[in-house]
Design a protein around this motif. Sequence first.
Motif, short mmCIF file in Angstrom:
data_model
loop_
_atom_site.label_atom_id
_atom_site.label_comp_id
_atom_site.label_asym_id
_atom_site.label_seq_id
_atom_site.Cartn_x
_atom_site.Cartn_y
_atom_site.Cartn_z
N LEU A 1 2.47 12.73 -2.51
CA LEU A 1 2.42 12.06 -3.81
C LEU A 1 2.20 10.55 -3.65
O LEU A 1 1.40 9.95 -4.37
N LEU A 2 2.93 9.96 -2.68
CA LEU A 2 2.74 8.53 -2.42
C LEU A 2 1.32 8.24 -1.94
O LEU A 2 0.70 7.25 -2.37
N HIS A 3 0.79 9.12 -1.08
CA HIS A 3 -0.58 8.95 -0.60
C HIS A 3 -1.57 9.01 -1.76
O HIS A 3 -2.46 8.15 -1.87
N ASP A 4 -1.41 10.03 -2.61
CA ASP A 4 -2.30 10.15 -3.77
C ASP A 4 -2.17 8.94 -4.68
O ASP A 4 -3.17 8.42 -5.19
N SER A 5 -0.92 8.51 -4.88
CA SER A 5 -0.67 7.35 -5.74
C SER A 5 -1.31 6.10 -5.14
O SER A 5 -1.96 5.31 -5.85
N ASN A 6 -1.15 5.92 -3.83
CA ASN A 6 -1.76 4.77 -3.16
C ASN A 6 -3.29 4.84 -3.23
O ASN A 6 -3.96 3.83 -3.40
N LYS A 7 -3.82 6.05 -3.06
CA LYS A 7 -5.26 6.23 -3.14
C LYS A 7 -5.76 5.84 -4.54
O LYS A 7 -6.73 5.09 -4.68
N GLN A 8 -5.04 6.34 -5.55
CA GLN A 8 -5.41 6.02 -6.95
C GLN A 8 -5.28 4.52 -7.19
O GLN A 8 -6.15 3.91 -7.81
N GLN A 9 -4.18 3.94 -6.67
CA GLN A 9 -3.98 2.50 -6.84
C GLN A 9 -5.09 1.73 -6.14
O GLN A 9 -5.58 0.73 -6.66
N GLY A 10 -5.53 2.23 -4.97
CA GLY A 10 -6.62 1.58 -4.24
C GLY A 10 -7.90 1.62 -5.05
O GLY A 10 -8.65 0.64 -5.10
N VAL A 11 -8.18 2.77 -5.69
CA VAL A 11 -9.38 2.89 -6.53
C VAL A 11 -9.30 1.92 -7.69
O VAL A 11 -10.26 1.19 -7.99
N GLU A 12 -8.11 1.88 -8.31
CA GLU A 12 -7.94 0.97 -9.45
C GLU A 12 -8.07 -0.50 -9.00
O GLU A 12 -8.70 -1.32 -9.70
N ASN A 13 -7.49 -0.81 -7.84
CA ASN A 13 -7.62 -2.18 -7.33
C ASN A 13 -9.07 -2.52 -7.01
O ASN A 13 -9.54 -3.63 -7.30
N SER A 14 -9.77 -1.56 -6.42
CA SER A 14 -11.17 -1.78 -6.09
C SER A 14 -11.98 -2.01 -7.36
O SER A 14 -12.83 -2.91 -7.41
N LEU B 1 12.25 18.76 4.90
CA LEU B 1 10.94 18.37 5.43
C LEU B 1 9.84 18.69 4.43
O LEU B 1 8.91 17.89 4.24
N LYS B 2 9.95 19.84 3.80
CA LYS B 2 8.95 20.22 2.80
C LYS B 2 8.96 19.23 1.63
O LYS B 2 7.89 18.78 1.18
N ASP B 3 10.17 18.87 1.16
CA ASP B 3 10.28 17.90 0.07
C ASP B 3 9.73 16.54 0.49
O ASP B 3 9.03 15.87 -0.28
N ALA B 4 10.05 16.12 1.72
CA ALA B 4 9.56 14.83 2.22
C ALA B 4 8.04 14.84 2.30
O ALA B 4 7.38 13.86 1.95
N LYS B 5 7.46 15.95 2.77
CA LYS B 5 6.01 16.06 2.87
C LYS B 5 5.37 15.94 1.48
O LYS B 5 4.38 15.22 1.31
N GLN B 6 5.96 16.63 0.51
CA GLN B 6 5.42 16.54 -0.86
C GLN B 6 5.52 15.11 -1.38
O GLN B 6 4.60 14.61 -2.02
N HIS B 7 6.65 14.46 -1.10
CA HIS B 7 6.83 13.08 -1.55
C HIS B 7 5.78 12.17 -0.90
O HIS B 7 5.19 11.31 -1.57
N ILE B 8 5.54 12.35 0.39
CA ILE B 8 4.53 11.55 1.10
C ILE B 8 3.14 11.81 0.53
O ILE B 8 2.35 10.87 0.34
#
Length: 119
Positions: free
Chosen positions: A86-99, A77-84
Amino acid sequence: IDRIVLSEQHGHEQHVISNQLQEAHDKHVSYENTLEENTRHIEIITKHEELLQHLLDLAYQDIQDLESSSGLVEEELKDAKQHIELLHDSNKQQGVENSQALDAAYKKIQKLSEEKYDT
């Protein structure tokens, strides 16, 4: 006459002794039966105690297995939370770049539109 009286007394005493011997024998048989019955009960109780101990050992092993597996699940669960995260941060960064890319494209379109109308 004394002999007859003595003989009767002797017969009576033999009868009394015979009855006492029979009572003693009956009590002895009763005690033996009770002893055998108590021995069977002790054997049954001992078997139950052995079975209960075995069940307690199994329950204890199950508890240890659950504790071990819960530790593994907690790590997963801890690993999954970290992975999520990271994905959230990556999506946020991707959203900024897309914007930013959309803003740049929009500005370029505006600039091209203005140039087109200016000419």
